[in-house]
Design an enzyme around this catalytic site. Structure first.
Site, PDB file in Angstrom:
ATOM      1  N   CYS A 232     -17.322  21.924  -6.429  1.00 45.13           N
ATOM      2  CA  CYS A 232     -17.339  23.146  -5.612  1.00 45.13           C
ATOM      3  C   CYS A 232     -18.513  23.072  -4.640  1.00 45.13           C
ATOM      4  CB  CYS A 232     -17.514  24.340  -6.540  1.00 45.13           C
ATOM      5  SG  CYS A 232     -17.674  25.903  -5.671  1.00 45.13           S
TER       6      CYS A 232
ATOM      7  N   THR B  73      -1.210  14.831 -14.488  1.00 46.16           N
ATOM      8  CA  THR B  73       0.010  14.819 -13.667  1.00 46.16           C
ATOM      9  C   THR B  73       1.253  14.439 -14.474  1.00 46.16           C
ATOM     10  OG1 THR B  73      -1.357  14.311 -11.766  1.00 46.16           O
ATOM     11  CG2 THR B  73       0.978  13.826 -11.546  1.00 46.16           C
TER      12      THR B  73
HETATM   13  C1  FMN Z   1      -1.802  20.402  -9.659  1.00 46.13           C
HETATM   14  C2  FMN Z   1      -3.172  20.070 -10.205  1.00 46.13           C
HETATM   15  C3  FMN Z   1      -4.070  21.114 -10.461  1.00 46.13           C
HETATM   16  C4  FMN Z   1      -5.350  20.828 -10.958  1.00 46.13           C
HETATM   17  N1  FMN Z   1      -6.207  21.871 -11.215  1.00 46.13           N
HETATM   18  C5  FMN Z   1      -7.446  21.602 -11.697  1.00 46.13           C
HETATM   19  C6  FMN Z   1      -8.324  22.680 -12.024  1.00 46.13           C
HETATM   20  O1  FMN Z   1      -7.987  23.869 -11.941  1.00 46.13           O
HETATM   21  N2  FMN Z   1      -9.574  22.353 -12.477  1.00 46.13           N
HETATM   22  C7  FMN Z   1      -9.993  21.053 -12.656  1.00 46.13           C
HETATM   23  O2  FMN Z   1     -11.127  20.829 -13.091  1.00 46.13           O
HETATM   24  N3  FMN Z   1      -9.146  20.022 -12.387  1.00 46.13           N
HETATM   25  C8  FMN Z   1      -7.898  20.267 -11.912  1.00 46.13           C
HETATM   26  N4  FMN Z   1      -7.043  19.224 -11.665  1.00 46.13           N
HETATM   27  C9  FMN Z   1      -7.482  17.830 -11.920  1.00 46.13           C
HETATM   28  C10 FMN Z   1      -6.947  17.316 -13.264  1.00 46.13           C
HETATM   29  O3  FMN Z   1      -7.454  18.063 -14.354  1.00 46.13           O
HETATM   30  C11 FMN Z   1      -7.329  15.821 -13.458  1.00 46.13           C
HETATM   31  O4  FMN Z   1      -8.729  15.697 -13.427  1.00 46.13           O
HETATM   32  C12 FMN Z   1      -6.732  14.912 -12.391  1.00 46.13           C
HETATM   33  O5  FMN Z   1      -5.467  15.363 -11.987  1.00 46.13           O
HETATM   34  C13 FMN Z   1      -6.634  13.443 -12.831  1.00 46.13           C
HETATM   35  O6  FMN Z   1      -5.763  13.284 -13.925  1.00 46.13           O
HETATM   36  P1  FMN Z   1      -4.192  12.875 -13.753  1.00 46.13           P
HETATM   37  O7  FMN Z   1      -4.137  11.732 -12.809  1.00 46.13           O
HETATM   38  O8  FMN Z   1      -3.738  12.559 -15.129  1.00 46.13           O
HETATM   39  O9  FMN Z   1      -3.511  14.088 -13.191  1.00 46.13           O
HETATM   40  C14 FMN Z   1      -5.751  19.480 -11.172  1.00 46.13           C
HETATM   41  C15 FMN Z   1      -4.837  18.455 -10.919  1.00 46.13           C
HETATM   42  C16 FMN Z   1      -3.568  18.725 -10.443  1.00 46.13           C
HETATM   43  C17 FMN Z   1      -2.603  17.590 -10.195  1.00 46.13           C
END
Ligand code: FMN
Length: 309
Positions: A143, A278
């Site tokens: 942030c 994801t």
């Molecule tokens: C649609 C979406 C929303 C997410 N919202 C947040 C969030 O609110 N807070 C946060 O710390 N990370 C958020 N993330 C990041 C995920 O927690 C994670 O760190 C990131 O997607 C990598 O993991 P992945 O490749 O398995 O998705 C978000 C990711 C996605 C795809």
């Protein structure tokens, strides 16, 4: 397969990435079945901010090659709305999760919070401190700081100051979710540890952009977003390895995990827990499958420990 993490005992090492599995919505869709087959050993809330946020203008998603760019913009009800409306529902759901052996075992709730200053973060942590339903806290430090405009988590000096300033606001385990959009993620992890973090988690999404086909202009309403999914898995592996080699606190690894082999890679380079993000959009039961397969994976240290016990 149980794992000790910051004083909590988890049934297995697989949790969710914040913002990628809405347990309240899933309960409405899947009903009691969600408690019978809850996929995660701990549940991380989406990011909560002090004031409610509407999120970013649409479009908010772009499907990239082997990944997803999102610019959701952290819409949420704000701290009061979360504590009043969501926390009781989450607590009720997580208290009654089936343990796989005809019993019930509570799944710990990790509340993820974000603030634009140490003062805002301290207010969030203090309010959560009073709620016994919350087992641990995760600070999303991706942030921009209100004073400097720089992401709080991107600069080790600033990150250490902020974590140190808010540490006394809670006695619950404090996880710092690092940003991958920085020159030296290990230096940031060390700064979080020096500031008093009990654990770090990584990686969050990588800043990314897509152009609208034929338009030559940004597709996403916010211009840029964050890339997640299989496309970032090898970046995540490198960053988790770099961090785990330099800190002595536990590391939660995530980024592109789709299989037990992907999860095991993160455990092999030093993660204590693995988060699925994801992939849960494609298959809401992915984390349960990964946890089951990890228990059978001959490379799995947790499986080995389980067999020895
Ligand atoms: C649609 C979406 C929303 C997410 N919202 C947040 C969030 O609110 N807070 C946060 O710390 N990370 C958020 N993330 C990041 C995920 O927690 C994670 O760190 C990131 O997607 C990598 O993991 P992945 O490749 O398995 O998705 C978000 C990711 C996605 C795809």
């Amino acid at each position: 397969m149980s794992v000790e993490f910051c004083g909590l005992t988890l049934a297995h090492p697989v949790i969710n990435g914040s913002g990628t599995f809405d347990a309240i919505a899933a309960r409405e869709v899947f009903g009691e079945e969600l408690r019978e087959r809850f996929p995660f050993a701990a549940y991380v809330s989406k990011t909560i901010t002090l004031a409610p946020r509407a999120g970013n203008p649409p479009p908010r998603l772009w499907e990239a090659s082997a990944g997803l760019i999102n610019s959701i913009g952290l819409p949420n009800k704000g701290l009061d709305g979360y504590l009043r409306e969501d926390l009781p529902k989450l607590a009720e759901l997580l208290a009654g999760v089936a343990d796989g052996a005809h019993g019930r075992a509570p799944v710990p709730l990790i509340t993820n919070v974000m603030g634009a200053s140490a003062d805002e973060l301290a207010q969030l942590l203090q309010a959560c401190e009073e709620r016994p339903e919350i087992a641990a806290l995760e600070l999303n430090v991706s942030c921009p700081n209100v004073d400097t405009g720089l992401d709080i988590g991107a600069d080790p000096g600033q990150l250490e100051r902020v974590v140190r300033a808010v540490r006394a606001s809670t006695r619950k385990p404090l996880i710092v979710k690092l940003t991958p959009n920085t020159a030296d993620v290990a230096a940031c992890a060390i700064a979080a540890e020096h500031g008093g973090a009990d654990a770090v988690s990584l990686i969050n999404t990588l800043r990314a952009m897509a152009l609208a086909p034929g338009a030559g202009a940004a597709w996403l309403g916010a211009g840029t977003g964050g890339l997640s999914g299989p496309a970032i898995r090898t970046v995540a592996l490198a960053q988790v390895a770099a961090v785990a080699a330099r800190v002595s606190i536990p590391v939660i690894g995530m980024g592109g995990v789709r299989s037990a082999a992907d999860a095991q890679d993160l455990l092999d380079v030093g993660a204590t827990l693995v988060a699925v993000g994801t992939e849960s959009f494609r298959d809401p039961a992915a984390a349960a499958r990964i946890a089951r397969e990890l228990a059978r994976d001959p490379r799995s240290k947790t499986a080995a420990a389980g067999r020895a016990a």
